[in-house]
Design an enzyme around this catalytic site. Structure first.
Site, PDB file in Angstrom:
ATOM      1  N   TYR A   6      -7.709   7.435  12.146  1.00 19.50           N
ATOM      2  CA  TYR A   6      -7.381   7.534  13.483  1.00 19.50           C
ATOM      3  C   TYR A   6      -8.269   9.094  13.916  1.00 19.50           C
ATOM      4  O   TYR A   6      -7.906   9.223  14.877  1.00 19.50           O
ATOM      5  CB  TYR A   6      -6.115   8.596  13.175  1.00 19.50           C
ATOM      6  CG  TYR A   6      -5.054   7.273  12.508  1.00 19.50           C
ATOM      7  CD1 TYR A   6      -4.508   5.768  13.606  1.00 19.50           C
ATOM      8  CD2 TYR A   6      -4.952   6.566  11.074  1.00 19.50           C
ATOM      9  CE1 TYR A   6      -4.389   5.523  12.563  1.00 19.50           C
ATOM     10  CE2 TYR A   6      -3.839   6.143  11.003  1.00 19.50           C
ATOM     11  CZ  TYR A   6      -3.622   4.618  11.991  1.00 19.50           C
ATOM     12  OH  TYR A   6      -2.942   3.747  11.308  1.00 19.50           O
ATOM     13  N   TYR A  25       0.629  -1.615  -0.096  1.00 21.55           N
ATOM     14  CA  TYR A  25      -0.034  -0.336   0.283  1.00 21.55           C
ATOM     15  C   TYR A  25       0.997   1.134  -0.141  1.00 21.55           C
ATOM     16  O   TYR A  25       1.747   1.456   0.249  1.00 21.55           O
ATOM     17  CB  TYR A  25      -1.069  -0.376   1.201  1.00 21.55           C
ATOM     18  CG  TYR A  25      -0.229   0.164   2.659  1.00 21.55           C
ATOM     19  CD1 TYR A  25       0.177   1.625   3.216  1.00 21.55           C
ATOM     20  CD2 TYR A  25       0.393  -0.820   3.053  1.00 21.55           C
ATOM     21  CE1 TYR A  25       0.548   1.822   4.309  1.00 21.55           C
ATOM     22  CE2 TYR A  25       1.056  -0.609   4.511  1.00 21.55           C
ATOM     23  CZ  TYR A  25       1.326   0.896   5.179  1.00 21.55           C
ATOM     24  OH  TYR A  25       1.849   0.720   6.248  1.00 21.55           O
ATOM     25  N   ILE A  32      -7.133  -0.269  10.996  1.00 20.97           N
ATOM     26  CA  ILE A  32      -8.091   0.431  11.442  1.00 20.97           C
ATOM     27  C   ILE A  32      -9.200   0.139  10.876  1.00 20.97           C
ATOM     28  O   ILE A  32      -9.728  -0.989   9.889  1.00 20.97           O
ATOM     29  CB  ILE A  32      -7.703   1.876  10.785  1.00 20.97           C
ATOM     30  CG1 ILE A  32      -6.997   1.898   9.293  1.00 20.97           C
ATOM     31  CG2 ILE A  32      -6.367   2.401  11.576  1.00 20.97           C
ATOM     32  CD1 ILE A  32      -7.131   3.272   8.659  1.00 20.97           C
ATOM     33  N   PHE A  66      -5.502   5.463   0.621  1.00 19.79           N
ATOM     34  CA  PHE A  66      -4.728   4.577   0.306  1.00 19.79           C
ATOM     35  C   PHE A  66      -5.071   3.852  -1.118  1.00 19.79           C
ATOM     36  O   PHE A  66      -5.686   3.240  -0.846  1.00 19.79           O
ATOM     37  CB  PHE A  66      -4.874   3.176   1.190  1.00 19.79           C
ATOM     38  CG  PHE A  66      -4.714   3.290   2.709  1.00 19.79           C
ATOM     39  CD1 PHE A  66      -3.570   3.299   3.334  1.00 19.79           C
ATOM     40  CD2 PHE A  66      -5.897   4.164   3.354  1.00 19.79           C
ATOM     41  CE1 PHE A  66      -2.881   3.730   5.035  1.00 19.79           C
ATOM     42  CE2 PHE A  66      -5.553   4.127   5.346  1.00 19.79           C
ATOM     43  CZ  PHE A  66      -4.044   4.388   5.734  1.00 19.79           C
ATOM     44  N   PHE A  80       1.963   9.947   3.581  1.00 23.27           N
ATOM     45  CA  PHE A  80       2.466   9.522   4.630  1.00 23.27           C
ATOM     46  C   PHE A  80       2.996   8.658   5.132  1.00 23.27           C
ATOM     47  O   PHE A  80       3.511   8.662   6.646  1.00 23.27           O
ATOM     48  CB  PHE A  80       1.326   9.708   5.646  1.00 23.27           C
ATOM     49  CG  PHE A  80      -0.045   9.160   5.854  1.00 23.27           C
ATOM     50  CD1 PHE A  80      -0.123   8.068   6.237  1.00 23.27           C
ATOM     51  CD2 PHE A  80      -0.910   9.356   4.633  1.00 23.27           C
ATOM     52  CE1 PHE A  80      -0.935   7.166   6.256  1.00 23.27           C
ATOM     53  CE2 PHE A  80      -1.882   8.413   4.592  1.00 23.27           C
ATOM     54  CZ  PHE A  80      -2.052   7.153   5.086  1.00 23.27           C
ATOM     55  N   ASP A  81       3.002   7.182   4.701  1.00 22.62           N
ATOM     56  CA  ASP A  81       3.412   5.354   5.062  1.00 22.62           C
ATOM     57  C   ASP A  81       3.372   4.946   3.373  1.00 22.62           C
ATOM     58  O   ASP A  81       3.007   5.078   2.565  1.00 22.62           O
ATOM     59  CB  ASP A  81       2.779   5.511   5.762  1.00 22.62           C
ATOM     60  CG  ASP A  81       3.277   3.972   6.082  1.00 22.62           C
ATOM     61  OD1 ASP A  81       4.786   4.142   5.849  1.00 22.62           O
ATOM     62  OD2 ASP A  81       2.463   2.759   7.369  1.00 22.62           O
TER      63      ASP A  81
END
Length: 578
Positions: free
Chosen positions: A126, A70, A100, A141, A80-81
Site C-alpha cells: 500500500y 490468509y 496488491i 501474509f 491487521f486482517d
C-alpha cells in the site's frame, strides 16, 4: 560507500560501520546508507514455504481464479486482517490487478493445500498511503491455497478402475445409479451417497445434474471408477450450495457407476448353453420350473433359488412374474442356460422391493431351465414295437416291467434295475400314476418305450416328498417284461367253463342252508386250482375273495343265504363278482 570515499574524506568511524553492516545485513536485511546516497528500493518479496503437499497437480498461473485463506500481519506479528475471521475464503483472479502487486506476484506457483508466509515490501503493497495499514508498511501474509481454476477449464476425468468387460457406456438420456464422494479441491468432504447408504439415481445429459457431472458421467461403464473434477461454472457457480459448497468452488467427485439403462431398453438375452437337440421351446401359457441366481448390474447378489434348494415354478407369459422375466423365458429349451438382463421398467420399477432390490435397478438373472409343460399336454410316447407282437396290454391286464426314471433335466429318480425286480401292476386299477397307465397300455412283451409324463398326469403340484419335486415332468424309460391277461372290466373272478347249476349247495359243505367265509373261500380257491375258474391277476387272492363274499352278503349278517347268492349274469349291475 566506496564512491563516497573517492569524493569526500573518509569518516573516522567508517571501518567499524562496514564491519557492523557485514555482520547484521544477512540477518535483518538492513540497508545502510552513507554519504547522502539515495535509498535502495526494497522490491524483493520474501516467501517462506511452511507446508508443501506431497502432490501438486496444478500451480497457480496468471489469469487463474483462486480461493485462499490468509492472515495479514505486520512484521511485529500484530494482525491487521484475516479471512478466517470473516468465515469465508478470499476469492480473486490472479494477475488482473485485483490484488496488491506483491500478492499478485507471490501467489503464482502455489499449489492447492500449500501454505506460504509471504512478506511484501510497501512499494508492492500500500506504499505511502496509510489508513488502517500505516504508510510504508511491510506486510506479512500467512496464505493457505484452497482452490485454483481458470475460465478456460473443462471437466477433467481420471479413470482409476475400469472393468475388463464393458458392453455398454453411459449415453445422453440414460438413467444411472451411482455412488460418490464429493469433495472440494482441498479434499474437504461436502457430501457422500455412501453415508446415506443409497445410490444417487438420475438421468444423464438432460439437465437433471450440474453441467460438470452431466459431462463427467458420459462414457462410463458399469463398475468403472473415476474422479471427475469440474470448475465452479460447471458446478454451483458464484452462489455455491448452502454451507457445504462455497461460492466459486471447484468440485471433485469420486464416482463408481453401479447401473445404467435407458427408458427405451428392452430385455437382453444371452444364451450361455443350449442343449442339442431341443425338441421343444417354451410358449405362452407353459408352466416352467427353473433355477436362477439374481444380481444387480454391478454383481451385487439379491436372490437365488439354489440357496433354497428348490426351483422357481410358475406359468410364463401370463403375468405371474415380472414382465421382463415373462419375456425372457419364452423360447427356451429344457436344460438351457441363459442370462436375462431386465431394465427396471420391466422389473420392479422406481420403488424396487425394499432392501434387496433398490429402486430403478437393472436386474440380471442367470437362469437354468429344468423343465416345462403345458396343462393341455398328454403323455408323450416314443418307441418301436417288436415284430412278433401278438398281444397288446389293456386295462385289467397284469403287467411286469422295468423302468429308469428321471426328471427332464436328467436328475435320477429311481430304477427297478437296482433291485433286480420288476414293477408289477394291474392296468386300470389305479396302482400307478395316470400317465404311466396310459403309457403302458398297448405295449407288447419285450417292447421298450420312453414316456414323458406331465405333472398333472403324474404327481401334480405336491410331488413326492424327498423324491419328486412338485409340478415336475417325469421321464420313464420302460421295458415290458411280462403280461397276464386280465379279467373283463368289473369282474374279480370268472369261470373258465360252464357254471355248475348246484353252485350254492356245492359251497354249503355242512348243509346248513348258508355259506360262511371259510366255505366260500375254500370253494373259490379249489376252482382256481382245478382250472375251472380264474381270479383277477395282480391282486392278493384272499382280499379278492373277501370282497366277493362281502358283496354276496347283502344284509351284512356274516352269512350268505341262497336267496342272497347270485351270479354276475343275474345281477342288475350293482355288484362286480362271480
Amino acid at each position: 560507500t566506496q564512491e563516497c570515499e573517492r569524493t569526500k574524506p573518509a569518516h573516522p568511524a567508517a571501518p567499524m560501520i562496514r564491519l557492523l553492516v557485514q555482520m547484521i545485513l544477512p540477518a535483518i536485511l538492513v540497508t545502510f546508507v552513507a554519504c547522502n546516497a539515495p535509498p535502495v528500493p526494497l522490491d524483493d518479496i520474501v516467501i517462506e514455504k511452511t507446508f508443501t503437499p506431497e502432490r501438486c497437480d496444478r500451480m497457480v498461473k496468471s489469469g487463474d481464479f483462486v480461493r485462499y485463506h490468509y492472515i495479514g500481519m505486520f512484521p511485529d506479528g500484530k494482525k491487521f486482517d484475516s479471512s478466517y475471521d470473516r468465515g469465508t475464503t478470499y476469492n480473486v483472479f490472479v494477475g488482473r490487478k485485483q490484488l496488491i502487486a506483491g500478492m499478485d506476484k507471490a501467489l503464482v506457483g502455489m499449489c492447492v493445500n500449500e501454505r506460504w508466509m509471504i512478506k511484501i515490501p510497501p512499494q508492492l503493497a500500500y506504499g505511502k498511503d496509510g489508513d488502517i495499514i500505516p504508510a510504508d508498511s511491510i506486510l506479512h501474509f500467512d496464505v493457505l491455497m484452497l482452490d485454483i481454476w481458470n475460465t478456460e477449464d473443462k471437466v477433467q476425468i481420471k479413470t482409476y478402475h475400469k472393468p475388463e468387460s464393458c458392453v455398454r457406456t453411459v449415453q445422453v438420456s440414460d438413467y444411472v445409479r451411482y455412488h460418490y464422494n464429493g469433495t472440494l479441491l482441498d479434499g474437504t468432504l461436502f457430501d457422500s451417497s455412501h453415508t446415506r447408504m443409497r445410490t444417487y439415481d438420475t438421468y444423464v445429459g438432460i439437465g437433471w445434474l450440474i453441467a460438470g457431472m452431466d459431462q463427467g458421467l458420459l462414457g462410463m461403464c458399469v463398475g468403472e471408477k473415476r474422479i471427475i473434477t469440474m470448475p465452479p461454472f460447471l458446478g454451483y457457480g458464484e452462489k455455491g450450495d448452502g454451507s457445504d459448497i462455497p461460492a466459486q468452488a471447484s468440485l471433485v467427485f469420486d464416482v463408481i457407476l453401479l447401473d445404467l439403462h435407458n427408458p427405451k431398453d428392452e430385455i437382453t438375452v444371452e444364451v450361455q448353453s443350449l442343449p442339442d437337440p431341443c425338441p421343444r421351446k417354451s410358449q405362452v401359457g407353459d408352466f416352467m420350473r427353473y433355477h436362477y441366481n439374481g444380481s444387480l448390474l454391478d454383481g451385487t447378489f439379491f436372490d437365488s433359488s439354489y440357496s433354497r434348494n428348490r426351483t422357481y415354478d410358475t406359468y410364463i407369459g401370463k403375468g405371474y412374474v415380472i414382465t421382463g422375466m415373462d419375456k425372457g423365458l419364452l423360447g427356451v429349451c429344457v436344460g438351457e442356460h441363459r442370462r436375462i438382463v431386465i431394465p427396471p421398467h420391466l422389473a420392479y420399477g422406481e420403488e424396487g422391493t425394499g432392501t434387496k432390490i433398490p429402486g430403478s435397478a437393472v436386474l440380471v438373472f442367470d437362469v437354468h431351465i429344468i423343465d416345462f409343460h403345458n396343462p393341455s399336454d398328454i403323455v408323450e410316447i416314443t418307441g418301436v414295437k417288436p415284430e412278433n407282437c401278438t398281444h397288446n396290454a389293456k386295462r385289467g391286464d397284469f403287467v411286469k416291467y422295468h423302468y429308469n426314471a428321471t426328471l427332464m433335466d436328467g436328475t435320477y429318480i429311481g430304477s427297478t434295475h437296482n433291485s433286480g425286480k420288476t414293477y408289477d401292476v394291474v392296468l386300470g386299477a389305479g396302482q400307478v400314476v395316470i400317465g404311466m397307465e396310459q403309457g403302458l397300455i398297448g405295449m407288447c412283451v419285450g417292447e421298450k418305450r420312453r414316456l414323458v409324463i406331465p405333472p398333472h398326469l403324474a404327481y401334480g403340484e405336491q410331488g413326492v416328498d424327498g423324491e419328486v419335486p412338485g409340478s415336475a415332468v417325469l421321464v420313464f424309460d420302460v421295458e415290458l417284461v411280462d403280461l397276464e391277461d386280465g379279467l373283463p372290466e368289473g369282474y374279480m373272478f370268472v369261470w373258465n367253463g360252464d357254471v355248475s347249476p348246484n353252485l350254492f349247495s356245492e359251497m354249503d359243505k355242512n348243509k346248513d342252508a348258508q355259506v360262511d367265509t371259510t366255505e366260500f373261500s375254500d370253494y373259490i380257491l379249489q376252482q382256481v386250482e382245478e382250472g375251472k375258474g380264474r381270479l383277477a391277476p395282480g391282486f392278493e387272492p384272499q382280499r379278492i375273495i373277501q370282497n366277493m363274499y362281502d358283496n354276496q352278503d347283502r344284509n351284512k349278517d356274516g352269512r350268505i343265504t341262497e336267496d342272497e347268492f347270485k351270479l354276475k349274469a343275474d345281477e342288475a349291475g350293482s355288484h362286480d363278482e362271480l
